[in-house]
Enzyme design. Sequence first.
Site, PDB file in Angstrom:
ATOM      1  N   PRO A 119       0.996  -1.241   0.053  1.00 34.83           N
ATOM      2  CA  PRO A 119      -0.002  -0.055   0.128  1.00 34.83           C
ATOM      3  C   PRO A 119       0.930   1.180  -0.142  1.00 34.83           C
ATOM      4  O   PRO A 119       1.734   1.178   0.819  1.00 34.83           O
ATOM      5  CB  PRO A 119      -0.956  -0.087   1.448  1.00 34.83           C
ATOM      6  CG  PRO A 119      -0.751  -1.564   1.597  1.00 34.83           C
ATOM      7  CD  PRO A 119       0.580  -2.109   1.303  1.00 34.83           C
ATOM      8  N   GLU A 120       0.614   2.271  -0.886  1.00 35.33           N
ATOM      9  CA  GLU A 120       1.242   3.261  -0.878  1.00 35.33           C
ATOM     10  C   GLU A 120       0.325   4.374  -0.459  1.00 35.33           C
ATOM     11  O   GLU A 120      -0.669   4.441  -0.013  1.00 35.33           O
ATOM     12  CB  GLU A 120       1.715   3.745  -2.405  1.00 35.33           C
ATOM     13  CG  GLU A 120       2.783   2.524  -2.865  1.00 35.33           C
ATOM     14  CD  GLU A 120       3.504   2.770  -4.337  1.00 35.33           C
ATOM     15  OE1 GLU A 120       3.165   3.858  -4.655  1.00 35.33           O
ATOM     16  OE2 GLU A 120       3.889   1.722  -4.836  1.00 35.33           O
TER      17      GLU A 120
END
Length: 271
Positions: A2-3
């Site tokens: 997840p960014e």
Amino acid sequence: MPELPEVETTRRGIMPHIVGQTVDSVVVRNPKLRWPVPDNLPELLAGKVIESVSRRAKYLVIKVADGHLLIHLGMSGSLRMVSNNEPVKKHDHVDILFSNGSCLRYHDPRRFGAVLWSEAPVYEHKLIKQLGPEPLSDDFSGSLLYRLSRNKSQAVKTFIMDSHVVVGVGNIYASEALFKAGIRPEKPAGKISKARYERLADCIKTTLAKAIKQGGTTLRDFVGGDGKPGYFKQQLAVYGRAGKPCIRCQSPVTEIRLGNRSTFYCKKCQR
């Protein structure tokens, strides 16, 4: 992994459901994450009212009266709202149960995320205080990138992925922003003009803003706070498209390795 857009999507997803709610109890099934979950977390949170949910870089910050819960999703973590009688899955490590019958559940197959507690001001926390500016804030600009890049020989892609320069520009979004800006990812950071950095900063902002609006990127492990996958992958211009025609010039997209990460670009459109 997840960014920033995925984390921001999660924040927006859970915030309406937990702000103003009172914590009834906390269940820690497995404290062995990247850093151990505090042993006394249930005692620290029980009876507390959630005041706000914010984000700094890829850390979610859940505030109560006398401290903050810092949550990092690591490589495979997710936070979802479920009912307090939802069946527990194998990698559901932490539950925060509320008096209204809802539950905020932390799920992390690889256990590389974190659930931490801090009583100090959150911006003084050792994991946060040295971070660069938020990419969607006024503190981030092409002028900043130009100033910090002088005399640097490292590739521009790894430069903009450095969290001390700017936070949240992960692998996918770095490739996409560089494509939009027409800059080759392996070009030395110190060799790029101020005008091109102004263009790159704008592309970083628009790329991340669009990804947030569309719910993040559909990766194998990522789901938003509502349990649904993101949809930004449908809009990717170069990332994951090695050998496919460039959307601008039809030349094949090239894949190389930079900083041990897959990097995608168009040899004709980026220079």
